[in-house]
Design a protein around this motif. Structure first.
Motif, short mmCIF file in Angstrom:
data_model
loop_
_atom_site.label_atom_id
_atom_site.label_comp_id
_atom_site.label_asym_id
_atom_site.label_seq_id
_atom_site.Cartn_x
_atom_site.Cartn_y
_atom_site.Cartn_z
N VAL A 217 0.85 -1.19 0.00
CA VAL A 217 0.00 0.00 0.00
C VAL A 217 0.89 1.24 0.00
O VAL A 217 2.05 1.18 0.38
CB VAL A 217 -0.95 0.02 1.24
CG1 VAL A 217 -1.93 -1.14 1.17
CG2 VAL A 217 -0.16 -0.03 2.54
N PRO A 218 0.35 2.41 -0.44
CA PRO A 218 1.18 3.62 -0.53
C PRO A 218 1.68 4.15 0.81
O PRO A 218 2.64 4.90 0.86
CB PRO A 218 0.24 4.63 -1.20
CG PRO A 218 -0.82 3.82 -1.85
CD PRO A 218 -1.00 2.61 -1.00
N GLY A 219 0.99 3.80 1.89
CA GLY A 219 1.31 4.32 3.21
C GLY A 219 0.04 4.35 4.03
O GLY A 219 -0.91 3.60 3.78
N VAL A 220 0.00 5.22 5.04
CA VAL A 220 -1.21 5.39 5.85
C VAL A 220 -2.16 6.33 5.10
O VAL A 220 -1.75 7.42 4.68
CB VAL A 220 -0.88 5.96 7.24
CG1 VAL A 220 -2.16 6.12 8.07
CG2 VAL A 220 0.10 5.04 7.98
N ASP A 224 -10.56 9.48 3.23
CA ASP A 224 -10.85 9.68 1.80
C ASP A 224 -9.87 8.94 0.91
O ASP A 224 -9.82 9.18 -0.30
CB ASP A 224 -10.81 11.18 1.48
CG ASP A 224 -11.92 11.95 2.19
OD1 ASP A 224 -13.03 11.39 2.30
OD2 ASP A 224 -11.66 13.08 2.65
N LYS A 225 -9.06 8.05 1.53
CA LYS A 225 -8.07 7.23 0.82
C LYS A 225 -6.94 8.05 0.21
O LYS A 225 -6.31 7.65 -0.78
CB LYS A 225 -8.74 6.38 -0.28
CG LYS A 225 -9.86 5.49 0.23
CD LYS A 225 -9.40 4.57 1.35
CE LYS A 225 -10.52 3.69 1.87
NZ LYS A 225 -10.08 2.85 3.02
N ASN A 226 -6.67 9.22 0.81
CA ASN A 226 -5.53 10.02 0.40
C ASN A 226 -4.34 9.72 1.31
O ASN A 226 -4.51 9.48 2.51
CB ASN A 226 -5.87 11.51 0.48
CG ASN A 226 -6.96 11.89 -0.50
OD1 ASN A 226 -6.94 11.51 -1.66
ND2 ASN A 226 -7.95 12.65 -0.02
N LEU A 227 -3.16 9.76 0.74
CA LEU A 227 -1.95 9.47 1.51
C LEU A 227 -1.68 10.55 2.55
O LEU A 227 -1.72 11.74 2.25
CB LEU A 227 -0.74 9.36 0.57
CG LEU A 227 0.62 9.10 1.24
CD1 LEU A 227 0.66 7.71 1.86
CD2 LEU A 227 1.75 9.27 0.22
N GLY A 243 -11.05 5.11 13.87
CA GLY A 243 -11.33 4.15 12.80
C GLY A 243 -10.68 4.45 11.47
O GLY A 243 -10.96 3.76 10.49
N THR A 244 -9.80 5.45 11.41
CA THR A 244 -9.10 5.75 10.15
C THR A 244 -8.06 4.66 9.84
O THR A 244 -7.95 4.19 8.72
CB THR A 244 -8.41 7.13 10.23
OG1 THR A 244 -9.40 8.14 10.47
CG2 THR A 244 -7.68 7.44 8.93
N ILE A 245 -7.31 4.28 10.88
CA ILE A 245 -6.34 3.19 10.73
C ILE A 245 -7.00 1.92 11.24
O ILE A 245 -7.41 1.84 12.40
CB ILE A 245 -5.05 3.48 11.52
CG1 ILE A 245 -4.35 4.73 10.96
CG2 ILE A 245 -4.11 2.29 11.47
CD1 ILE A 245 -3.10 5.13 11.72
#
Length: 294
Positions: A217-220, A224-227, A243-245
């Motif tokens: 995956v690109p990172g955390v 909104d699925k933005n890095l 609940g984001t992570i």
């Protein structure tokens, strides 16, 4: 050769020189610094990406960085167990490892996978050496506790002590250590250690400037699925709480926090499927993943 061709070649040369000049401040920043790279996921299974990764490690070493590679190998272990007719079971994402399984795990991790990575790096002009936690008592492991499902994981271990004497002798001598996450226990048994945890323990003991986790995956990502480019430890706790992570990213960031507590300056989660992700992260202004700091 036409004048247009000469002009085009000169322009390309100027662009390459400009890229090198942009990288210079970053090269100075990491000069003589230890960078531990946890290498795994789909990047390991793609030969082109694997060879690109090898080139990255050689370039880092030549530029004055001291890279240390820690690798996983779950899919390869699974394939070999299946080939031999040995059934695999998992609990809390960890492989239940009995006596027959640990023999295969050690053979695959410290043998075929480790030497393949070493071979790729050496083929690109580097001088890699393959080691595991058993060598020089580098990592002593204790038996992992039961999972939340009350399952005994068998020969799955957690690092209890790291001795850097072997790595201290290797680093700075134009050698690139490639480490398999196999460790001995004080009881004399062999233990399979989660590669992320192993990398965190090694990076902490070496007081590494950076620990890079190459993932799928690109990172955390935010909701909104933005890095998310940068995070502090206190922000991570808040993102888990809201609940984001979630899911498999939770143990990943917990390992990042553990490494920071052990003395690592910064930990980065980035996408190993991106060609030359390590170089983009370390030697460019914009980076390639999520940088986590204290």
């Amino acid at each position: 050769m036409t004048e247009a061709t000469i002009a085009s070649d000169q322009q390309k040369a100027q662009e390459q020189a400009k890229i090198l000049m942009q990288a210079l401040p970053h090269m100075l920043h990491y000069d003589d610094a230890i960078v531990v790279v946890k290498y795994g996921g789909h990047a390991m299974g793609d030969e082109k990406l694997a060879r690109d990764f090898a080139k990255d490690m050689v370039l880092l070493e030549l530029s004055g960085v001291k890279p240390v590679v820690v690798h996983g190998g779950g899919p390869q272990i699974g394939a070999m167990l299946k080939k031999l007719g040995i059934k695999s079971e998992f609990s809390d994402g960890l492989r239940v490892t009995d006596k027959a399984t640990i023999e295969i795990v050690e053979m695959v991790l410290a043998g075929s996978i480790n030497k393949q990575i070493v071979g790729f790096i050496n083929a690109e002009g580097g001088h890699a050496i393959g080691l595991c936690g058993k060598d020089g008592n580098m990592v002593i492991a204790r038996k992992a506790g039961q999972t939340s499902e009350s399952v005994d994981l068998g020969f799955v271990g957690e690092p209890s002590k790291v001795d850097t004497i072997v790595l201290d002798q290797v680093l700075g001598r134009e050698l690139i250590p490639v480490l398999a996450p196999i460790a001995a226990g004080a009881d004399g048994e062999t233990y399979n250690v989660n590669a992320d945890t192993f990398a965190g323990a090694i990076a902490g003991a070496l007081k590494a400037k950076r620990l890079l986790f190459l993932t799928d995956v690109p990172g955390v990502l935010d909701k909104d699925k933005n890095l998310i480019k940068q995070l502090r430890v206190d922000e991570i706790h808040a993102l888990i709480a809201d609940g984001t992570i979630t899911g498999g990213m939770i143990p990943k960031v917990e390992t990042c926090i553990y490494a920071l507590e052990q003395g690592v300056e910064g930990v980065v989660i980035l996408d190993g499927k991106t060609p030359h992700a390590v170089l983009v992260e370390l030697l460019t202004d914009h980076g390639a993943g999520t940088l986590i700091t204290r």
